[in-house]
Design a protein around this motif. Structure first.
Motif, PDB file in Angstrom:
ATOM      1  N   ALA A   8       0.840  -1.199   0.000  1.00  0.00           N
ATOM      2  CA  ALA A   8       0.000   0.000   0.000  1.00  0.00           C
ATOM      3  C   ALA A   8       0.874   1.248   0.000  1.00  0.00           C
ATOM      4  O   ALA A   8       2.078   1.188   0.271  1.00  0.00           O
ATOM      5  CB  ALA A   8      -0.935   0.007   1.211  1.00  0.00           C
ATOM      6  N   SER A   9       0.238   2.378  -0.277  1.00  0.00           N
ATOM      7  CA  SER A   9       0.975   3.641  -0.380  1.00  0.00           C
ATOM      8  C   SER A   9       0.932   4.461   0.896  1.00  0.00           C
ATOM      9  O   SER A   9       1.653   5.463   1.001  1.00  0.00           O
ATOM     10  CB  SER A   9       0.413   4.480  -1.532  1.00  0.00           C
ATOM     11  N   VAL A  23      -7.152   1.816   7.149  1.00  0.00           N
ATOM     12  CA  VAL A  23      -7.385   0.395   6.864  1.00  0.00           C
ATOM     13  C   VAL A  23      -6.085  -0.387   6.962  1.00  0.00           C
ATOM     14  O   VAL A  23      -6.009  -1.432   7.622  1.00  0.00           O
ATOM     15  CB  VAL A  23      -8.012   0.223   5.463  1.00  0.00           C
ATOM     16  N   ILE A  24      -5.030   0.125   6.318  1.00  0.00           N
ATOM     17  CA  ILE A  24      -3.757  -0.605   6.321  1.00  0.00           C
ATOM     18  C   ILE A  24      -3.145  -0.615   7.720  1.00  0.00           C
ATOM     19  O   ILE A  24      -2.413  -1.534   8.084  1.00  0.00           O
ATOM     20  CB  ILE A  24      -2.780   0.012   5.303  1.00  0.00           C
ATOM     21  N   GLY A  25      -3.454   0.392   8.514  1.00  0.00           N
ATOM     22  CA  GLY A  25      -2.940   0.423   9.879  1.00  0.00           C
ATOM     23  C   GLY A  25      -3.664  -0.505  10.828  1.00  0.00           C
ATOM     24  O   GLY A  25      -3.069  -0.990  11.796  1.00  0.00           O
ATOM     25  N   SER A  26      -4.948  -0.777  10.558  1.00  0.00           N
ATOM     26  CA  SER A  26      -5.735  -1.528  11.540  1.00  0.00           C
ATOM     27  C   SER A  26      -6.098  -2.950  11.113  1.00  0.00           C
ATOM     28  O   SER A  26      -6.200  -3.840  11.967  1.00  0.00           O
ATOM     29  CB  SER A  26      -7.011  -0.763  11.888  1.00  0.00           C
ATOM     30  N   LEU A  27      -6.297  -3.207   9.828  1.00  0.00           N
ATOM     31  CA  LEU A  27      -6.684  -4.559   9.406  1.00  0.00           C
ATOM     32  C   LEU A  27      -5.623  -5.607   9.741  1.00  0.00           C
ATOM     33  O   LEU A  27      -5.963  -6.679  10.271  1.00  0.00           O
ATOM     34  CB  LEU A  27      -7.041  -4.564   7.914  1.00  0.00           C
ATOM     35  N   ASP A 129       2.144 -16.142   0.847  1.00  0.00           N
ATOM     36  CA  ASP A 129       1.134 -16.996   0.217  1.00  0.00           C
ATOM     37  C   ASP A 129       0.062 -16.116  -0.433  1.00  0.00           C
ATOM     38  O   ASP A 129      -0.524 -16.494  -1.449  1.00  0.00           O
ATOM     39  CB  ASP A 129       0.480 -17.908   1.258  1.00  0.00           C
ATOM     40  N   ILE A 130      -0.182 -14.960   0.195  1.00  0.00           N
ATOM     41  CA  ILE A 130      -1.144 -13.980  -0.316  1.00  0.00           C
ATOM     42  C   ILE A 130      -0.421 -12.655  -0.504  1.00  0.00           C
ATOM     43  O   ILE A 130       0.189 -12.124   0.427  1.00  0.00           O
ATOM     44  CB  ILE A 130      -2.326 -13.771   0.651  1.00  0.00           C
ATOM     45  N   PHE A 131      -0.499 -12.128  -1.718  1.00  0.00           N
ATOM     46  CA  PHE A 131       0.066 -10.824  -2.065  1.00  0.00           C
ATOM     47  C   PHE A 131      -1.129  -9.885  -2.209  1.00  0.00           C
ATOM     48  O   PHE A 131      -1.859  -9.943  -3.199  1.00  0.00           O
ATOM     49  CB  PHE A 131       0.850 -10.962  -3.376  1.00  0.00           C
ATOM     50  N   HIS A 132      -1.363  -9.035  -1.192  1.00  0.00           N
ATOM     51  CA  HIS A 132      -2.606  -8.255  -1.110  1.00  0.00           C
ATOM     52  C   HIS A 132      -2.287  -6.778  -1.311  1.00  0.00           C
ATOM     53  O   HIS A 132      -1.754  -6.113  -0.420  1.00  0.00           O
ATOM     54  CB  HIS A 132      -3.278  -8.491   0.244  1.00  0.00           C
ATOM     55  N   ALA A 133      -2.608  -6.267  -2.502  1.00  0.00           N
ATOM     56  CA  ALA A 133      -2.301  -4.888  -2.873  1.00  0.00           C
ATOM     57  C   ALA A 133      -3.550  -4.021  -2.789  1.00  0.00           C
ATOM     58  O   ALA A 133      -4.677  -4.501  -2.992  1.00  0.00           O
ATOM     59  CB  ALA A 133      -1.719  -4.832  -4.275  1.00  0.00           C
ATOM     60  N   HIS A 134      -3.330  -2.736  -2.524  1.00  0.00           N
ATOM     61  CA  HIS A 134      -4.443  -1.821  -2.252  1.00  0.00           C
ATOM     62  C   HIS A 134      -4.360  -0.571  -3.124  1.00  0.00           C
ATOM     63  O   HIS A 134      -3.364   0.154  -3.113  1.00  0.00           O
ATOM     64  CB  HIS A 134      -4.438  -1.409  -0.774  1.00  0.00           C
ATOM     65  N   ASP A 135      -5.427  -0.320  -3.856  1.00  0.00           N
ATOM     66  CA  ASP A 135      -5.629   0.878  -4.675  1.00  0.00           C
ATOM     67  C   ASP A 135      -4.578   1.003  -5.785  1.00  0.00           C
ATOM     68  O   ASP A 135      -3.630   0.229  -5.886  1.00  0.00           O
ATOM     69  CB  ASP A 135      -5.706   2.130  -3.804  1.00  0.00           C
ATOM     70  N   TRP A 136      -4.792   2.021  -6.656  1.00  0.00           N
ATOM     71  CA  TRP A 136      -4.016   2.073  -7.902  1.00  0.00           C
ATOM     72  C   TRP A 136      -2.523   2.189  -7.663  1.00  0.00           C
ATOM     73  O   TRP A 136      -1.720   1.699  -8.481  1.00  0.00           O
ATOM     74  CB  TRP A 136      -4.506   3.232  -8.775  1.00  0.00           C
ATOM     75  N   GLN A 137      -2.116   2.822  -6.562  1.00  0.00           N
ATOM     76  CA  GLN A 137      -0.689   3.022  -6.334  1.00  0.00           C
ATOM     77  C   GLN A 137       0.060   1.699  -6.229  1.00  0.00           C
ATOM     78  O   GLN A 137       1.259   1.632  -6.497  1.00  0.00           O
ATOM     79  CB  GLN A 137      -0.461   3.860  -5.073  1.00  0.00           C
ATOM     80  N   ALA A 138      -0.632   0.650  -5.810  1.00  0.00           N
ATOM     81  CA  ALA A 138      -0.026  -0.683  -5.722  1.00  0.00           C
ATOM     82  C   ALA A 138      -0.567  -1.625  -6.792  1.00  0.00           C
ATOM     83  O   ALA A 138      -0.208  -2.800  -6.824  1.00  0.00           O
ATOM     84  CB  ALA A 138      -0.276  -1.274  -4.330  1.00  0.00           C
TER      85      ALA A 138
END
Length: 474
Positions: A8-9, A23-27, A129-138
């Protein structure tokens, strides 16, 4: 053990411009409750990240990342915070700048970040095992990890936080930045442009977005920002998972920003209202209904509706406070309106996290009439501070705020359906009617007090999704 890498960015508490950081801080914190799951996060090392955090980082590795004819040096630093390990991608040219976004070369910056993340997989002691990217920046990272480092066991998840922002660049940048075989351009091109978000939608094994209603809405041309056809093609792999909030972080019983701590006490909440009125220059009156708007001052947030009905609404016996920055059109309008209605309207053209929390704590109503809203966190924070939300029925607002019903006594707020200024005015006046009815107001506040939107259920949904994707996609 499942290893999950978030890409994430931005991320609290290191750097934040909006809800993505929350979200990235708490999930990941909520996912770590699952014993057989380890979550780590990788971010850019912006100049905005304070020395306090930088001094805690440890150097891990350096390597070069090619971006077309460029050859950029990358260093990776690590930091453990609240039992989560964070990786930071450092590069002076792209990230040693004031601010996080808003540069002419943002597309290039985050294509570089995506490429650096993929190259970093060889340098970190962590095999996702999971590559989880968030929004266009990633988003480009999802495509590149599939193309450049295909690993059979590693599956990809991409989360759309706001489809409006897509990372669009001239198609020529495909050869300039990526220099990949021509066969891959089809998965990255959209309407004659290189599109980071579309690249992720094409390549991800699963696509999520931040509320069930938004997952349905973005299949419609009105909401999809031009991407409805590919979302319809991928609809079997698209799921909406409602965002939560960190209910320990947003807790009026512990919040150091507010003058009077409380759980659900109306008397204590009124004390916060008095302190707030004094601070922002409104007449002190704990019985007068106080409405607040805390937002970016942009069209998406429904501010054209507010502009249209503001004079009519301020004829009522109410107070309104607006906190935020954004488009000049709205900043000028609300600043001028505050001069015309000094007894009823306070406009604060800044963003101050502490003041925002004081507004939540002191207000009776929180107004969020968005044109579209993927999830929205502000209405969830308002509920935590026992402030009644008034929203338009779209995206996550529709999923979280249910209109109060005088007959059944159900509902935790007020809502309206059509994107129409007079409908907004009507629901504002109705909320005032309920406020002035002690029985109905008491019932509504009981419902608000019972509303909880922690990450617990959402984290469970993601854990189940990760389990499904690693067992089905083989």
């Amino acid at each position: 053990m499942k290893n999950v890498l978030f890409v994430a960015s931005e991320c609290t508490p290191f750097v934040k411009t909006g809800g993505l950081a929350d979200v990235i801080g708490s999930l990941p914190q909520s996912l770590k409750q699952y014993e057989r799951m380890e979550v780590r996060v990788i971010l850019p090392l912006y100049d905005e990240i304070s020395e306090e955090w930088r001094n805690q980082m440890e150097y891990l590795a350096s390597f070069n990342v090619p971006l077309g004819w460029r050859n950029q040096e990358v260093s990776i630093y690590t930091l453990e915070h609240n039992h989560i390990l964070y990786y930071f991608i450092a590069n002076d040219y792209y990230f040693t700048r004031k601010g996080v976004y808003g540069y002419y070369d943002d597309g290039e910056r985050f294509v570089f970040f995506s490429r650096a993340v993929v190259e970093a997989l060889a340098h970190i002691d962590f095999k996702p095992d999971i590559f989880h990217a968030h929004d266009w920046q990633a988003g480009m990272a999802v495509a590149l990890v599939k193309i450049m480092q295909p690993v059979e066991h590693m599956k990809t998840v991409f989360t759309i936080h706001n489809i409006k922002y897509q990372g669009v660049m001239p198609l020529g940048t495909y050869d300039d930045f990526l220099q990949l075989p021509a066969e891959h351009i089809g998965g990255m091109e959209w309407n004659g442009m290189l599109n980071c978000l579309k690249s992720a939608l094409f390549h991800a094994d699963k696509i999520t977005t931040v509320s069930p209603s938004y997952a349905e809405e973005i299949k419609d041309p009105y909401y999809s920002e031009g991407l409805h056809s590919i979302l319809l093609e991928r609809s079997a792999d698209l799921v909406g998972v409602l965002n939560g909030i960190d209910t320990n972080e947003y807790n009026p019983l512990k919040d150091p920003s507010i003058p009077v701590k409380y759980r659900s006490s109306r008397a204590r909440k009124k004390s916060n209202k008095i302190a707030l009125q004094e601070k922002i220059g409104l007449p002190i009156d704990s019985e007068k209904p106080l409405y607040i708007i805390i937002t970016r001052l942009v069209e998406q947030k429904g501010l054209h509706l507010v502009k249209h009905i503001l004079d009519d609404f301020l004829q009522e016996d109410v107070q309104l406070a607006i906190l935020g920055t954004g488009d000049e059109e709205f900043e000028s309008f609300f600043a001028e309106a505050a001069h015309r209605y000094p007894e009823k309207l306070a406009t604060i053209l800044t963003f101050d996290e502490g003041l925002a929390r004081q507004l939540y704590a002191g207000a009776d109503f929180f107004v969020m009439p968005s044109k579209f809203e993927p999830c929205g966190l502000a209405q969830l924070i308002a509920l935590q501070y026992k402030t009644v939300p008034i929203v338009r029925e779209t995206g996550g607002l529709k999923d979280t705020i249910h209109p109060f019903n005088e007959i059944t006594g159900e509902g935790n707020g007020f809502s309206f359906t059509n994107y129409n200024a007079h409908d907004l005015l009507s629901v504002l006046r109705y909320s005032l009617t309920i406020f002035n009815d002690p029985f109905q107001w008491s019932q509504l506040l009981k419902n608000v007090n019972k509303s909880q939107f922690s990450w617990k259920d959402s984290a469970s949904d993601y854990a189940n999704l990760y389990e499904e994707i690693t067992s089905i996609y083989v």
